[in-house]
Design a protein around this motif. Structure first.
Motif, PDB file in Angstrom:
ATOM      1  N   CYS A  52    -102.594  28.824 -51.985  1.00  0.00           N
ATOM      2  CA  CYS A  52    -102.198  27.597 -50.945  1.00  0.00           C
ATOM      3  C   CYS A  52    -103.510  27.102 -50.425  1.00  0.00           C
ATOM      4  CB  CYS A  52    -101.282  28.425 -50.104  1.00  0.00           C
ATOM      5  SG  CYS A  52    -100.732  27.302 -48.725  1.00  0.00           S
ATOM      6  N   CYS A  55    -103.341  28.379 -46.331  1.00  0.00           N
ATOM      7  CA  CYS A  55    -103.227  29.689 -45.647  1.00  0.00           C
ATOM      8  C   CYS A  55    -103.852  30.628 -46.936  1.00  0.00           C
ATOM      9  CB  CYS A  55    -101.944  30.175 -45.458  1.00  0.00           C
ATOM     10  SG  CYS A  55    -100.969  30.528 -46.769  1.00  0.00           S
ATOM     11  N   CYS A  68     -98.024  26.723 -49.838  1.00  0.00           N
ATOM     12  CA  CYS A  68     -96.809  27.596 -49.864  1.00  0.00           C
ATOM     13  C   CYS A  68     -95.748  27.068 -49.107  1.00  0.00           C
ATOM     14  CB  CYS A  68     -97.264  28.859 -49.506  1.00  0.00           C
ATOM     15  SG  CYS A  68     -97.632  29.215 -47.889  1.00  0.00           S
ATOM     16  N   CYS A  71     -96.390  27.292 -45.314  1.00  0.00           N
ATOM     17  CA  CYS A  71     -97.395  25.946 -44.571  1.00  0.00           C
ATOM     18  C   CYS A  71     -96.773  24.609 -44.787  1.00  0.00           C
ATOM     19  CB  CYS A  71     -98.773  25.925 -45.558  1.00  0.00           C
ATOM     20  SG  CYS A  71     -99.642  27.703 -44.977  1.00  0.00           S
TER      21      CYS A  71
HETATM   22 ZN    ZN Z   1     -99.672  28.712 -47.224  1.00  0.00          ZN
END
Ligand code: ZN
Ligand code: ZN
Length: 247
Positions: A52, A55, A68, A71
């Motif tokens: 991601c 994150c 992701c 997020c």
């Molecule tokens: Zn993420």
């Protein structure tokens, strides 16, 4: 303490990492990278595939985006997160051995893994900060694993380490039923910067270190606090990251 146990303890603290696999505890060859046996090494889900962009968690193969679900749904206050592996049963054993079996020497190997992971990134930061734990928990456990890891990591990265500027003033009660917003506020109130040491981080970019990243709630709370005192960018690096765990 019996002499035998004492000898075991002594040898364990002097040269344990090159003898036992840090995950399953089997005897291994000294030259094994990160002191992981072949089997554990193969089962580790390293975050070296698609991750991601916010994150740093591993994305599933069928995820068509580069971000992701978590997020996409949530605003995060940190600038970017990075992790080394996905939190599964093998990775969990390493954390368990460190945290609850108190094999503190593992923090050194974890720091090496995290150092190698960051060699792949080009972020610029000035200071390494561990996620602090409350003094009561520190007294009970005897050490803060994030702090041990961060100290070795900072040395490897040749960066200053600072465990004074951020403190945990409240221990969060995980049994309390809170809605997400209450939980967020509760966590923000759990951390404070030390007035005396704020000068060290003002206008700087910091890299915050923890052993585990889950929902990002801790990383967000800390990022908010740090940004309130003038920290420019907050990066977050964990050894493992997973979706649905409570720390
Ligand atoms: Zn993420
Ligand atoms: Zn193993």
């Amino acid at each position: 303490m019996e002499p035998k146990r004492m000898w075991e303890k002594l040898t364990e603290s002097i040269f344990p990492s090159s003898i036992y696999c840090i995950c399953c505890g089997n005897i291994i060859d000294e030259s094994r990278p990160y002191a992981l046996c072949n089997d554990c090494m193969e089962h580790f889900r390293w975050a070296n595939e698609k991750t991601c962009i916010k994150c740093g968690k591993l994305l599933s193969e069928n995820n068509m985006r580069d971000i992701c679900h978590n997020c996409q749904e949530n605003i995060h206050y940190f600038d970017r997160g990075f992790t080394c592996a996905q939190y599964g049963i093998y990775e969990k054993r390493v954390i368990f051995n460190l945290k609850y079996k108190k094999k503190t020497y593992l923090s050194k190997i974890i720091a090496e893994i995290m150092h190698d992971r960051m060699l792949l990134e080009e972020i610029k930061y000035d200071i390494v900060i561990p996620v602090p734990i409350h003094r009561k928990r520190l007294k009970k456990r005897g050490f803060n694993q994030a702090e041990l890891i961060a100290k070795y990591f900072a040395k490897l990265q040749n960066k200053p380490f600072n465990n004074k500027c951020l403190v945990r003033v409240k221990q969060t009660d995980l049994s309390k039923k809170l809605n997400p917003e209450e939980r967020r506020l509760n966590l923000v109130e759990a951390f404070k910067t030390s007035k005396y040491d704020e000068g060290d981080i003002e206008g700087r970019n910091v890299l915050v270190i923890d052993d585990i990243y889950t929902t990002g709630a801790t990383a967000d709370a800390i990022s908010q606090i740090l940004k309130n005192v003038g920290v420019k960018k907050v990066y977050f690096l964990s050894f493992v990251a997973g979706g649905d765990l409570i720390k």
